[in-house]
Design an enzyme around this catalytic site. Structure first.
Site, mmCIF file in Angstrom:
data_model
loop_
_atom_site.group_PDB
_atom_site.id
_atom_site.type_symbol
_atom_site.label_atom_id
_atom_site.label_comp_id
_atom_site.label_asym_id
_atom_site.label_seq_id
_atom_site.Cartn_x
_atom_site.Cartn_y
_atom_site.Cartn_z
ATOM 1 N N ASP A 10 0.747 -0.825 -0.095
ATOM 2 C CA ASP A 10 0.102 -0.368 0.223
ATOM 3 C C ASP A 10 0.765 1.127 -0.139
ATOM 4 O OD1 ASP A 10 -2.626 1.858 0.265
ATOM 5 O OD2 ASP A 10 -1.495 1.920 2.787
ATOM 6 N N ASP A 12 -0.366 5.252 0.806
ATOM 7 C CA ASP A 12 -0.642 6.472 1.659
ATOM 8 C C ASP A 12 -0.998 5.191 3.408
ATOM 9 O OD1 ASP A 12 -0.736 8.505 0.260
ATOM 10 O OD2 ASP A 12 -2.464 7.781 -0.724
HETATM 11 C C1 XBP Z 1 -4.888 6.210 0.691
HETATM 12 C C2 XBP Z 1 -6.350 7.227 0.341
HETATM 13 C C3 XBP Z 1 -6.323 8.521 -0.370
HETATM 14 C C4 XBP Z 1 -5.424 8.681 -0.018
HETATM 15 C C5 XBP Z 1 -5.385 10.750 -0.659
HETATM 16 O O1 XBP Z 1 -4.829 5.332 -0.192
HETATM 17 O O2 XBP Z 1 -7.003 6.717 0.560
HETATM 18 O O3 XBP Z 1 -7.419 8.967 -1.074
HETATM 19 O O4 XBP Z 1 -5.749 9.457 1.451
HETATM 20 O O5 XBP Z 1 -4.859 10.974 -2.174
HETATM 21 P P1 XBP Z 1 -4.019 3.918 0.177
HETATM 22 P P2 XBP Z 1 -6.239 10.662 -3.473
HETATM 23 O O6 XBP Z 1 -3.876 3.550 1.198
HETATM 24 O O7 XBP Z 1 -4.334 2.939 -0.347
HETATM 25 O O8 XBP Z 1 -2.511 4.181 -0.615
HETATM 26 O O9 XBP Z 1 -6.675 12.164 -2.673
HETATM 27 O O10 XBP Z 1 -5.150 11.300 -4.534
HETATM 28 O O11 XBP Z 1 -6.726 9.706 -3.478
HETATM 29 MG MG MG Z 2 -2.831 3.275 3.288
#
Ligand code: XBP
Ligand code: MG
Length: 252
Positions: A10, A12
């Site tokens: 993953d 973020d």
């Molecule tokens: C995390 C998310 C994303 C980010 C914001 O993604 O849910 O929406 O918070 O990025 P993951 P965007 O943990 O799956 O990597 O605004 O580009 O959506």
């Molecule tokens: Mg995440």
């Protein structure tokens, strides 16, 4: 018993703590730029993170929190436009080098490559955000280390739907049984488990109180020799950081 071949990361909250100092700042700066009287505090953002995807999150905020919205505004184009600008602001923050990788990420990715494991990215955020983060934080060549980058644009249904993991498996031509996913959140865990993939959770400030039932291991981070992890759930023997032998052991 199926041997481990592939690690799926993953982005973020897992590769880097991008939410508080990256995405959240970018959302609030963009709201201000548009003259909207909206401000997402950290505690509100903790709730909003239950909705994956920036556009989906803004829409959820408007629908459920009823902030004031300019009366003449077409909502779809406002959300699309906010999201575009928010992404530009987020990329600026990444390029300024303000979002370091979490402990153990660089070490584990290096070790996994040396051990011949395949690597993939499975995220809700956009492709450009992933590429910029990898190039800025890991290496200018890092994108080529990952055989698949399954991102927000790759599927319609975002996490907790399993679609993005199914997409990655199909691109890799891999089975769920030969993979381990590394996630930070309950919705990420649900997505990986929905595709039948064993999952390690590295919690962070936003996710630590979520429900991680079904994870094979829950730790505070991947750990480093000089900064061992704390195990919150699971059995690792004497190991103090996630390495390839541990992954092979718990992946079976
Ligand atoms: C995390 C998310 C994303 C980010 C914001 O993604 O849910 O929406 O918070 O990025 P993951 P965007 O943990 O799956 O990597 O605004 O580009 O959506
Ligand atoms: Mg995440």
């Amino acid at each position: 018993m199926v041997a481990l071949t592939t690690l799926l990361f993953d982005v973020d909250g897992t590769l880097a703590d991008t939410e508080r100092d990256g995405h959240l700042v970018a959302f609030n700066d963009t709201f201000a730029k548009y003259g909207l009287p909206w401000y997402w505090s950290e505690s509100l953002y903790r709730e909003l993170l239950m909705v994956a995807g920036g556009q989906e999150r803004i829409r959820h905020f408007i629908t459920h929190y009823r902030p004031s919205v300019p009366a003449t505004t077409d909502l779809d184009s406002l959300i699309a436009s906010l999201y575009r600008d928010k992404t530009q602001r987020y990329l600026e923050i990444v390029r300024q080098g303000q979002l370091p990788l979490r402990p153990g990420i660089k070490r584990l990715i290096t070790a996994a490559r040396q051990a011949g494991l395949r690597l993939g990215i499975v995220t809700t955020t956009s492709y450009v955000n992933v590429v910029t983060l990898l190039e800025q934080c890991l290496s200018p060549a890092a994108v080529s280390w990952f055989e698949v980058i399954a991102a927000g644009e790759s599927v319609t249904a975002k996490k907790p739907a399993a679609a993005v993991y199914h997409y990655a498996l199909a691109k890799l031509g891999a089975t769920a049984a030969e993979c381990i996913a590394i996630e930070d959140s309950a919705i990420g865990l649900q997505a990986a488990l929905g595709a039948g993939i064993k999952t390690i959770i590295t919690v962070n400030e936003f996710s630590r109180h979520q429900d991680f039932t079904g994870a094979i291991l829950v730790i505070n981070h991947l750990g480093e020799p000089e900064c061992p992890f704390t195990v919150l759930k699971g059995e690792v023997g004497d190991t103090r950081w996630v390495d390839v032998p541990l992954l092979r052991r718990i992946g079976n």
